[in-house]
Motif scaffolding. Structure first.
Motif, PDB file in Angstrom:
ATOM      1  N   SER A  81       0.821  -1.209   0.000  1.00 54.54           N
ATOM      2  CA  SER A  81       0.000   0.000   0.000  1.00 54.54           C
ATOM      3  C   SER A  81       0.856   1.260   0.000  1.00 54.54           C
ATOM      4  N   LEU A  82       1.925   1.242   0.802  1.00 51.13           N
ATOM      5  CA  LEU A  82       2.827   2.395   0.828  1.00 51.13           C
ATOM      6  C   LEU A  82       3.558   2.557  -0.504  1.00 51.13           C
ATOM      7  N   LEU A  83       3.905   1.430  -1.131  1.00 52.95           N
ATOM      8  CA  LEU A  83       4.555   1.485  -2.434  1.00 52.95           C
ATOM      9  C   LEU A  83       3.624   2.086  -3.478  1.00 52.95           C
ATOM     10  N   TYR A  84       2.327   1.743  -3.401  1.00 51.73           N
ATOM     11  CA  TYR A  84       1.342   2.339  -4.307  1.00 51.73           C
ATOM     12  C   TYR A  84       1.274   3.850  -4.098  1.00 51.73           C
ATOM     13  N   ARG A  85       1.251   4.251  -2.844  1.00 48.39           N
ATOM     14  CA  ARG A  85       1.180   5.683  -2.533  1.00 48.39           C
ATOM     15  C   ARG A  85       2.396   6.421  -3.085  1.00 48.39           C
ATOM     16  N   LEU A  86       3.578   5.814  -2.938  1.00 48.82           N
ATOM     17  CA  LEU A  86       4.799   6.444  -3.440  1.00 48.82           C
ATOM     18  C   LEU A  86       4.817   6.450  -4.968  1.00 48.82           C
ATOM     19  N   ALA A  87       4.410   5.343  -5.587  1.00 46.05           N
ATOM     20  CA  ALA A  87       4.474   5.225  -7.048  1.00 46.05           C
ATOM     21  C   ALA A  87       3.525   6.191  -7.739  1.00 46.05           C
ATOM     22  N   THR A  88       2.395   6.512  -7.106  1.00 48.17           N
ATOM     23  CA  THR A  88       1.433   7.430  -7.708  1.00 48.17           C
ATOM     24  C   THR A  88       1.647   8.877  -7.279  1.00 48.17           C
ATOM     25  N   SER A  89       2.727   9.128  -6.541  1.00 47.60           N
ATOM     26  CA  SER A  89       3.005  10.486  -6.096  1.00 47.60           C
ATOM     27  C   SER A  89       3.461  11.343  -7.264  1.00 47.60           C
ATOM     28  N   THR A  90       3.587  12.628  -7.017  1.00 50.18           N
ATOM     29  CA  THR A  90       3.993  13.547  -8.085  1.00 50.18           C
ATOM     30  C   THR A  90       5.416  13.304  -8.546  1.00 50.18           C
ATOM     31  N   CYS A  91       6.211  12.588  -7.736  1.00 51.87           N
ATOM     32  CA  CYS A  91       7.592  12.310  -8.123  1.00 51.87           C
ATOM     33  C   CYS A  91       7.666  11.265  -9.237  1.00 51.87           C
TER      34      CYS A  91
END
Length: 483
Positions: A325-335
């Motif tokens: 879940s955290l990886l999803y949040r990071l992957a879809t971030s603006t970065c």
């Protein structure tokens, strides 16, 4: 295996902390309406709901690590245990319609109290070694699981919108908080269950007994704090339709609730049949989540013969899901700006590879439990990626007013596929004389790999169909993030 499990736990917790810190760095905080942040009435109401709901979730998670182990402790065969799991899944299917309209008839708060009573009774049946008492417990568990996913949310949304007249846009903030707590509760529940069952040598029934006080505390919050909240509201009780008035009011309320439910199902079926995107998304959900139900049954018999602490293994699995879940949040971030469709495809590939590994790591006569544990962790990582991705896509392609009816149709093939898989395992194990089904387990993992391949093809078809569909992408300038 003991050292492997504890090492995996440390690595996963460090990974989760690193992903959380990195996600906070690259993900801008969600804009919070100033009125919501400075509204003490909303904050009190939100805290009041979470106090009861998180207690219910804690009781639910406590029952995860040692269910199969308890049945084996009572000397039941794997085929008999498979039937118990099938009864639980079938009960979820049968009680899903009841759980949808019961809050409108009995009352939302009363239905939450019914959940506490039914789930407590389910836990207490685990004290019995009688097979039919345990079957009754699975039926009660199916009812309770259905109520957990509907009754608490129904109470909150009704009070939020109809009584307090808070903006609907504030609702997701509450359930986002609940979701952020959920993984932590699951990890903690595994550790507590392990402490009771193995460190304190209280046996596999101990976590189920601890769940009863949690449910009692949840019921007390619902009965007292939620009751006081309702008395302070503008309406008496938690329904606009009084159930204590004239004798004809209750049958009218029941008929009205049934009519609304069937109308919702009909509208959901029409939406499902008229939009191919919805049909493909439903197929992905049915295939992936039915495989997860089969995995829930199989992970314990695969690992338990090698003596790992099952509560710690459960915590590792939940930590892997949290990392996803955290990886999803990071992957879809603006970065990074990866699209949910990309991550959904990746989760299918990861799950397929996990089951492919399990086919070889569970070969009769040549078991490799460490590889099996790694495959299970990869599968949970895939599920952590899958759920936020599929939730995003459902929110985009399914109209909000039809979502409940459509999701009800999604759950039917989901549970049916899982039941058929477990029944197939039951027949194969029974056919070998009732012994342990090493080859049957391996064949089941092979079947799960085939289902994952079918789910992957459905995802590819979905995004081939909607290549230029902005509904399937994160918000951004047109032409960016094509899937």
């Amino acid at each position: 295996m003991l050292v492997t499990v504890y090492l995996a736990m440390v690595v996963l917790l460090v990974l989760c902390v690193c992903l959380e810190l990195t996600a906070r760095r690259f993900t801008p905080p969600q804009p919070t309406p100033s009125a919501m942040g400075t509204n003490p009435a909303f904050r009190r109401f939100q805290t009041l709901f979470l106090r009861g709901y998180l207690l219910a979730l804690s009781a639910d998670w406590l029952q995860g690590p040692y269910l199969y182990k308890l049945y084996r402790h009572y000397s039941f065969l794997e085929s008999q245990i498979a039937i118990l799991y099938v009864v639980g899944l079938a009960s979820c299917v049968l009680f899903a319609p009841v759980a949808s309209w019961l809050p409108q008839v009995l009352g939302r708060r009363r239905t939450c109290l019914l959940f506490c009573v039914a789930y407590s009774a389910c836990c207490l049946t685990k004290l019995s070694r009688d097979y039919f008492v345990l079957i009754l417990g699975r039926v009660l568990g199916g009812l309770s699981t259905s109520l957990l996913s509907t009754a608490f949310q129904a109470w909150y949304v009704h009070r939020h919108v109809d009584i307090h007249d808070f903006p609907k846009e504030w609702i997701p903030s509450t359930f986002t908080k609940a979701a952020s707590w959920n993984h932590g509760l699951a990890v903690g529940a595994g550790l507590v269950a392990n402490m009771l069952a193995e460190w304190l040598h209280l046996g596999p029934v101990a976590p189920f007994l601890l769940a009863v006080p949690c449910l009692g505390a949840c019921g007390w919050v619902v009965l007292t704090d939620w009751g006081l909240e309702e008395k302070d509201g503008s309406l008496e009780g938690d329904n606009k339709t009084p159930l204590l008035g004239p004798s004809s009011s209750a049958p009218l309320a029941r008929a009205s609730a049934q009519a609304r439910f069937w109308r919702s199902c009909q509208e959901g079926l029409r939406c499902l049949l008229s939009d191919r995107r919805v049909m493909l998304l439903g197929g992905v959900q049915a295939l992936f989540e039915s495989v997860l139900y089969i995995f829930i049954f199989l992970w314990t018999p695969v690992l338990d013969p090698y003596g790992p602490p099952l509560g710690m293994v459960f915590s590792c699995l939940m930590a892997a899901s949290m990392a996803g879940s955290l990886l999803y949040r990071l992957a879809t971030s603006t970065c990074y700006r990866l699209q949910p469709g990309h991550l959904l495809c990746f989760s299918m590939l990861l799950a397929f590879f996990s089951f492919f590994m399990l086919i070889f790591s569970t070969a009769p006569g040549q078991p490799r439990p460490r590889e099996s544990l790694l495959a299970f962790l990869m599968l949970e990582l895939a599920s952590g990626l899958y759920f936020p991705a599929v939730s995003f896509l459902q929110g985009r392609v399914i109209p909000e007013e039809k979502r409940a009816g459509v999701l009800a149709w999604f759950r039917l093939p989901l549970h049916l596929t899982a039941c058929l898989g477990l029944l197939a395992l039951h027949r194969e194990v029974s056919g070998t004389g009732g012994g342990e089904g090493g080859s049957g387990t391996r064949h089941m993992f092979g079947g799960c790999a085939v289902l994952m391949l079918a789910a992957l093809l459905a995802v590819v078809s979905l995004f081939t169909l909607g290549r230029n569909d902005v509904d399937l992408r994160l918000d951004g300038p047109k032409g960016e993030g094509d899937v």
